[in-house]
Design an enzyme around this catalytic site. Sequence first.
Site, PDB file in Angstrom:
ATOM      1  CG  ASP A   1     -11.128 -11.943  43.342  1.00 58.34           C
ATOM      2  OD1 ASP A   1     -10.607 -13.063  43.534  1.00 58.34           O
ATOM      3  OD2 ASP A   1     -12.158 -11.557  43.949  1.00 58.34           O
TER       4      ASP A   1
ATOM      5  CB  CYS B   1      -6.392 -11.862  48.125  1.00 55.99           C
ATOM      6  SG  CYS B   1      -8.025 -12.530  47.685  1.00 55.99           S
TER       7      CYS B   1
ATOM      8  CG  HIS C   1     -15.243 -14.068  41.583  1.00 56.71           C
ATOM      9  ND1 HIS C   1     -14.511 -15.178  41.953  1.00 56.71           N
ATOM     10  CD2 HIS C   1     -14.994 -13.120  42.530  1.00 56.71           C
ATOM     11  CE1 HIS C   1     -13.855 -14.895  43.087  1.00 56.71           C
ATOM     12  NE2 HIS C   1     -14.118 -13.654  43.447  1.00 56.71           N
TER      13      HIS C   1
ATOM     14  CE  LYS D   1      -6.474 -13.656  43.797  1.00 54.98           C
ATOM     15  NZ  LYS D   1      -7.783 -13.414  44.426  1.00 54.98           N
TER      16      LYS D   1
ATOM     17  CG  HIS E   1     -17.650 -17.296  42.191  1.00 56.34           C
ATOM     18  ND1 HIS E   1     -17.156 -17.272  43.477  1.00 56.34           N
ATOM     19  CD2 HIS E   1     -16.886 -18.172  41.495  1.00 56.34           C
ATOM     20  CE1 HIS E   1     -16.116 -18.108  43.543  1.00 56.34           C
ATOM     21  NE2 HIS E   1     -15.934 -18.648  42.352  1.00 56.34           N
TER      22      HIS E   1
ATOM     23  CG  ASP F   1      -7.039  -9.897  44.182  1.00 55.90           C
ATOM     24  OD1 ASP F   1      -6.360 -10.385  43.269  1.00 55.90           O
ATOM     25  OD2 ASP F   1      -7.751 -10.582  44.947  1.00 55.90           O
TER      26      ASP F   1
HETATM   27  C1  VGL Z   1     -10.713 -10.883  48.179  1.00 60.39           C
HETATM   28  C2  VGL Z   1     -12.626 -11.525  49.255  1.00 60.39           C
HETATM   29  C3  VGL Z   1     -13.133 -12.057  48.094  1.00 60.39           C
HETATM   30  C4  VGL Z   1      -9.390 -10.220  48.260  1.00 60.39           C
HETATM   31  C5  VGL Z   1     -11.204 -11.424  47.004  1.00 60.39           C
HETATM   32  O1  VGL Z   1      -8.859  -9.784  47.216  1.00 60.39           O
HETATM   33  O2  VGL Z   1      -8.850 -10.133  49.392  1.00 60.39           O
HETATM   34  N1  VGL Z   1     -11.436 -10.952  49.299  1.00 60.39           N
HETATM   35  N2  VGL Z   1     -12.413 -11.996  46.971  1.00 60.39           N
HETATM   36 ZN    ZN Z   2     -13.320 -12.617  45.178  1.00 59.83          ZN
END
Ligand code: VGL
Ligand code: ZN
Length: 210
Positions: free
Chosen positions: A53, A158, A55, A113, A59, A15
């Site tokens: 990430d 994540c 969404h 994801k 979401h 991410d």
């Molecule tokens: C993440 C919160 C929501 C991350 C992703 O990449 O750690 N944290 N979505």
């Molecule tokens: Zn997220």
Amino acid sequence: MPKSPPENSALLIIDLQNDFCSGGGLAVPGGEEIVATVNRLGSGFSATVLTQDWHPAGHSSFASAHPGASPYALTEAAYGPQVLWPDHCIQGTDGAEFHGDLDTTQADLIVRKGFRPSIDSYSAFQENDRQTSTGLAGYLRDRGIKHVTLCGLALDFCVKWSALDAVTNGFAATVLTDVCRAIDLDGSKTTAESEMAAAGVTLATSDALL
Ligand code: VGL
Ligand code: ZN
């Protein structure tokens, strides 16, 4: 010249997207500071995988989708407790793009994801309902990967869940802690490091590879 990673080893870059860097929708303090080191980790791995990430607008993990809810509050999703986040990484927006300095050319695979409207996904392997697979374990297994080295954002969400699930799926896992940054909600950074260590994840630093 980078030192060789273990044989049959994949680099998993979690991410590294604009919304998790300074000025982004869910900025992780210092998120952009790791980009240069990630690029230097280089091409010695048998596989390089990026996660993104991804969404849809509205979401279910966004506080804005729950009238009256504040970001960082806990809600009860169908699958259990879920933190509500500020809007971030909305499909097709600049915030969802990889950081502009990240060298994405080495990546063999991009795993998206969090695209199912009612399920969040911290882990690169398994969504937050803990049942829905992203397919990554099968991909890595088919490529003969035995070990994954993880870096990216955020260490306490994540990266942590991806490392724990790597072990659950039978891979050896190493997290390069200096090539991660944490959100650190209520001490979640320290908790994440203990949970990973207890699960058999190796916590290391990038000088082992650079
Ligand atoms: C993440 C919160 C929501 C991350 C992703 O990449 O750690 N944290 N979505
Ligand atoms: Zn997220």
